[in-house]
Motif scaffolding. Sequence first.
Motif, short mmCIF file in Angstrom:
data_model
loop_
_atom_site.label_atom_id
_atom_site.label_comp_id
_atom_site.label_asym_id
_atom_site.label_seq_id
_atom_site.Cartn_x
_atom_site.Cartn_y
_atom_site.Cartn_z
N PHE A 199 5.99 -24.35 -16.23
CA PHE A 199 5.53 -23.35 -17.13
C PHE A 199 6.54 -22.14 -17.09
CE2 PHE A 199 1.71 -25.75 -16.53
CZ PHE A 199 1.42 -25.90 -17.79
N HIS A 200 6.77 -21.51 -18.33
CA HIS A 200 7.47 -20.24 -18.14
C HIS A 200 6.97 -19.58 -19.20
CE1 HIS A 200 10.72 -22.82 -16.56
NE2 HIS A 200 10.41 -23.48 -17.42
N ALA A 201 7.04 -18.00 -19.08
CA ALA A 201 6.48 -17.02 -19.94
C ALA A 201 7.25 -15.58 -19.79
CB ALA A 201 5.19 -16.60 -19.11
N PRO A 202 6.68 -14.62 -20.73
CA PRO A 202 7.42 -13.68 -20.94
C PRO A 202 7.10 -12.89 -19.70
CG PRO A 202 5.56 -13.72 -22.37
CD PRO A 202 5.85 -15.08 -21.97
N VAL A 203 7.77 -11.41 -19.52
CA VAL A 203 7.16 -10.67 -18.54
C VAL A 203 6.06 -10.22 -19.01
CG1 VAL A 203 7.79 -8.41 -17.41
CG2 VAL A 203 9.83 -10.20 -17.67
N THR A 204 5.01 -10.27 -18.13
CA THR A 204 3.53 -10.10 -18.57
C THR A 204 3.39 -8.50 -17.83
OG1 THR A 204 2.72 -11.38 -16.77
CG2 THR A 204 2.79 -12.23 -18.98
N ASP A 218 7.40 -15.04 -32.12
CA ASP A 218 7.74 -16.17 -31.08
C ASP A 218 7.27 -17.62 -31.92
OD1 ASP A 218 8.88 -14.31 -29.38
OD2 ASP A 218 7.10 -14.61 -27.96
N ALA A 219 6.26 -17.48 -32.44
CA ALA A 219 5.69 -18.98 -33.05
C ALA A 219 6.82 -19.28 -34.18
CB ALA A 219 4.32 -18.59 -33.67
N GLY A 220 7.22 -18.24 -35.10
CA GLY A 220 8.17 -18.61 -36.04
C GLY A 220 9.60 -18.94 -35.58
N TYR A 221 10.08 -18.19 -34.51
CA TYR A 221 11.26 -18.85 -33.93
C TYR A 221 11.17 -20.09 -33.41
CZ TYR A 221 15.67 -18.24 -31.11
OH TYR A 221 16.76 -18.59 -30.59
N ALA A 222 10.11 -20.45 -32.85
CA ALA A 222 9.94 -21.97 -32.16
C ALA A 222 9.87 -22.87 -33.29
CB ALA A 222 8.61 -22.03 -31.53
N ALA A 223 9.14 -22.64 -34.50
CA ALA A 223 9.03 -23.37 -35.51
C ALA A 223 10.55 -23.64 -36.31
CB ALA A 223 7.88 -22.98 -36.79
N VAL A 276 7.18 -26.07 -20.77
CA VAL A 276 6.50 -25.42 -21.57
C VAL A 276 6.48 -23.86 -21.36
CG1 VAL A 276 3.80 -24.95 -22.28
CG2 VAL A 276 4.85 -27.38 -21.39
N TYR A 277 6.72 -23.20 -22.69
CA TYR A 277 6.69 -21.72 -22.68
C TYR A 277 5.33 -21.26 -23.11
CZ TYR A 277 8.21 -16.78 -23.93
OH TYR A 277 8.49 -15.55 -23.87
N LEU A 278 4.75 -20.30 -22.51
CA LEU A 278 3.44 -19.79 -22.75
C LEU A 278 3.69 -18.45 -23.22
CD1 LEU A 278 1.57 -20.98 -19.57
CD2 LEU A 278 1.58 -22.02 -21.83
N SER A 279 3.55 -18.25 -24.69
CA SER A 279 3.82 -17.06 -25.24
C SER A 279 2.48 -16.35 -25.76
CB SER A 279 4.92 -17.14 -26.51
OG SER A 279 4.87 -16.04 -27.42
N ARG A 314 15.53 -13.02 -22.86
CA ARG A 314 14.72 -13.64 -22.02
C ARG A 314 13.96 -14.80 -22.76
NH1 ARG A 314 12.17 -14.08 -17.06
NH2 ARG A 314 10.24 -14.67 -17.18
N THR A 315 13.30 -14.19 -23.87
CA THR A 315 12.25 -15.00 -24.81
C THR A 315 13.23 -16.14 -25.41
OG1 THR A 315 10.74 -13.11 -24.85
CG2 THR A 315 10.69 -14.98 -26.56
N ARG A 316 14.26 -15.85 -26.14
CA ARG A 316 15.08 -17.07 -26.89
C ARG A 316 15.47 -18.06 -26.00
NH1 ARG A 316 18.78 -13.35 -30.83
NH2 ARG A 316 17.13 -12.09 -31.84
N ARG A 317 16.03 -17.52 -24.71
CA ARG A 317 16.49 -18.65 -23.74
C ARG A 317 15.33 -19.56 -23.25
NH1 ARG A 317 16.07 -18.61 -18.22
NH2 ARG A 317 17.35 -19.94 -17.39
N LEU A 318 14.07 -18.94 -23.17
CA LEU A 318 13.13 -19.76 -22.61
C LEU A 318 12.73 -20.78 -23.74
CD1 LEU A 318 11.38 -17.30 -20.16
CD2 LEU A 318 12.72 -19.36 -19.64
N ILE A 319 12.30 -20.21 -24.82
CA ILE A 319 11.84 -21.02 -26.06
C ILE A 319 12.94 -22.05 -26.17
CG2 ILE A 319 11.47 -20.84 -28.59
CD1 ILE A 319 10.08 -18.39 -28.14
N GLU A 320 13.98 -21.97 -26.28
CA GLU A 320 15.16 -22.87 -26.75
C GLU A 320 15.25 -23.79 -25.76
OE1 GLU A 320 18.72 -20.27 -26.92
OE2 GLU A 320 18.07 -19.55 -28.88
N GLN A 321 14.83 -23.57 -24.42
CA GLN A 321 15.01 -24.65 -23.25
C GLN A 321 13.61 -25.21 -23.22
OE1 GLN A 321 16.10 -22.40 -19.84
NE2 GLN A 321 18.27 -22.57 -20.21
#
Length: 171
Positions: free
Chosen positions: A47-52, A112-117, A20-23, A85-92
């Motif tokens: 869980f995975h996330a961007p650098v916060t 991120d929502a559009g990319y995931a969709a 699960v990616y938490l964007s 980083r974001t693309r990799r984590l969303i794709e996985q």
Amino acid sequence: MSSSEKSSEELKGADMALQVYLSGEIHTNWRDVIVRKAGEAGLDVAFHAPVTDHAASDDCGVTILGAESDKFWHDHKGAKLNAIRTRRLIEQSDVVVVCFGEKYRQWNAAFDAGYAAALGKSLVVLHGADHQHALKEIDAAALAVTETPEQIVEILRYVLTGELPISKRPA
């Protein structure tokens, strides 16, 4: 026992660990609440996330690739490295949760929502009722729209186990 001989109870949660990616917004503890409550519920979720760390996220490009005198290029470098980083984590990920907060416009969260969709990922959106109109297109692409981190955890529980919360079942 072969997989075709397993009972429906055994199949409910068999090999169902979720990535699960938490964007989304980084100014509240919504991620911590989800991670803690999912752990308390014993859910098999990574869980995975961007650098916060806002400064680290903003400055990663110039720190790694060299300084820029123009703020545009400073931000440009950071955005591109963060995108790797974001693309990799969303794709996985199996599920992408995107939270829109109250304080700032989160253009990156919308992206991120559009990319995931576009990737066909299971998208779950988290925001307050006051954002319903502004986020109607994103909400339309999501498989669930929630208002609390607890609802996210209940969705993850349902996906993994097929079980509804006992206290909330209709009569």
